[in-house]
Design a protein around this motif. Structure first.
Motif, mmCIF file in Angstrom:
data_model
loop_
_atom_site.group_PDB
_atom_site.id
_atom_site.type_symbol
_atom_site.label_atom_id
_atom_site.label_comp_id
_atom_site.label_asym_id
_atom_site.label_seq_id
_atom_site.Cartn_x
_atom_site.Cartn_y
_atom_site.Cartn_z
ATOM 1 N N VAL A 41 0.814 -1.224 0.000
ATOM 2 C CA VAL A 41 0.000 0.000 0.000
ATOM 3 C C VAL A 41 0.843 1.267 0.000
ATOM 4 O O VAL A 41 0.621 2.185 -0.797
ATOM 5 C CB VAL A 41 -0.999 -0.018 1.178
ATOM 6 N N ASP A 42 1.823 1.336 0.889
ATOM 7 C CA ASP A 42 2.638 2.546 0.972
ATOM 8 C C ASP A 42 3.354 2.834 -0.348
ATOM 9 O O ASP A 42 3.412 3.983 -0.797
ATOM 10 C CB ASP A 42 3.662 2.430 2.108
ATOM 11 N N LYS A 43 3.898 1.789 -0.961
ATOM 12 C CA LYS A 43 4.619 1.966 -2.225
ATOM 13 C C LYS A 43 3.673 2.402 -3.338
ATOM 14 O O LYS A 43 4.026 3.251 -4.172
ATOM 15 C CB LYS A 43 5.334 0.674 -2.611
ATOM 16 N N LEU A 44 2.473 1.855 -3.365
ATOM 17 C CA LEU A 44 1.511 2.242 -4.394
ATOM 18 C C LEU A 44 1.142 3.728 -4.270
ATOM 19 O O LEU A 44 1.090 4.457 -5.269
ATOM 20 C CB LEU A 44 0.246 1.382 -4.281
ATOM 21 N N VAL A 45 0.897 4.167 -3.046
ATOM 22 C CA VAL A 45 0.556 5.581 -2.829
ATOM 23 C C VAL A 45 1.740 6.468 -3.212
ATOM 24 O O VAL A 45 1.575 7.514 -3.848
ATOM 25 C CB VAL A 45 0.128 5.818 -1.368
ATOM 26 N N GLU A 46 2.915 6.021 -2.831
ATOM 27 C CA GLU A 46 4.139 6.772 -3.151
ATOM 28 C C GLU A 46 4.325 6.893 -4.660
ATOM 29 O O GLU A 46 4.661 7.969 -5.177
ATOM 30 C CB GLU A 46 5.332 6.049 -2.523
#
Length: 222
Positions: A41-46
């Motif tokens: 999730v964090d990487k996708l948002v980033e």
């Protein structure tokens, strides 16, 4: 000691999202969305904040929507405070696709009137999806402050957002028809005409509205 296959796949997918090749990034986003994992999730948002290719951003949004909203919505709401316009715009776009109304309090007036047209347009679209029942008139009042803004594409986005709210927009739209700014008056008249006749087309409606304004009228219909 060898890494378990699951962890290897995770590392490969995360690395793929950073690839210099947009086709590799697209496949990585597809893979991540196909097998949702909170670790992504964090990487996708980033990546949403910096991804230059539209079609890859759309796949990133799809991948985020495949994850639990309890994981994605808080991180997307955090992204709305970014100084990077694309981060705000893409987070709003993704929130509109997820459709979780818990995000509604984050759709602030500041975002709805953001200086960046893409951010504002994304905020308008997200707002009409997420607005709680009964709060549509207040939303319409904010949206109509943006009448006359930008080029045709931006104006059409605003009209579509307002029309999606339905008849509740009419008091504020009618008030805008008497604004001192002729661009505001024309945009308000065109929006009302589109609400009454969706098949008319925005170009026709705005040109007709400009003629009405030029003749000194306010198209007091209905």
């Amino acid at each position: 000691m060898t890494m378990p296959q699951e962890d290897t796949d995770t590392v490969r997918a995360l690395q793929g999202l950073e690839s210099g090749n947009p086709s590799v990034r697209l496949r990585a986003a597809l893979a991540v969305g196909s097998t949702p994992d909170p670790r992504f999730v964090d990487k996708l948002v980033e990546r949403c904040a910096v991804e230059p290719e539209f079609y890859v951003r759309e796949m990133l949004t799809w991948a985020l929507a495949r994850h639990s909203s309890s994981m994605t919505v808080p991180r997307l709401v955090d992204a709305l405070r970014s100084e990077r316009a694309q981060a705000r715009s893409q987070a709003l776009h993704t929130l509109s696709k997820i459709g979780d109304r818990q995000a509604w309090p984050a759709i602030t007036r500041a975002l709805l009137t953001d200086d960046d047209d893409e951010v504002a347009r994304s905020a308008w679209r997200a707002a009409v999806v997420l607005v709680p029942e009964g709060e549509e008139p207040e939303l319409a009042a904010v949206l109509t402050t943006q009448f006359g803004r930008g080029k045709r594409e931006t104006q059409l986005s605003l009209s579509r957002a307002l029309i999606a709210l339905g008849e509740v927009i009419m008091p504020t739209v009618r008030a805008a028809r008497t604004d001192l700014d002729p661009r505001v008056r024309a945009h308000a008249i065109a929006t009302e005409r589109l609400l009454r006749d969706p098949d008319a087309g925005f170009e026709f409606a705005i040109e007709e509205a400009k003629r009405v304004v030029a003749l000194g009228g306010t198209s007091q219909e209905g």
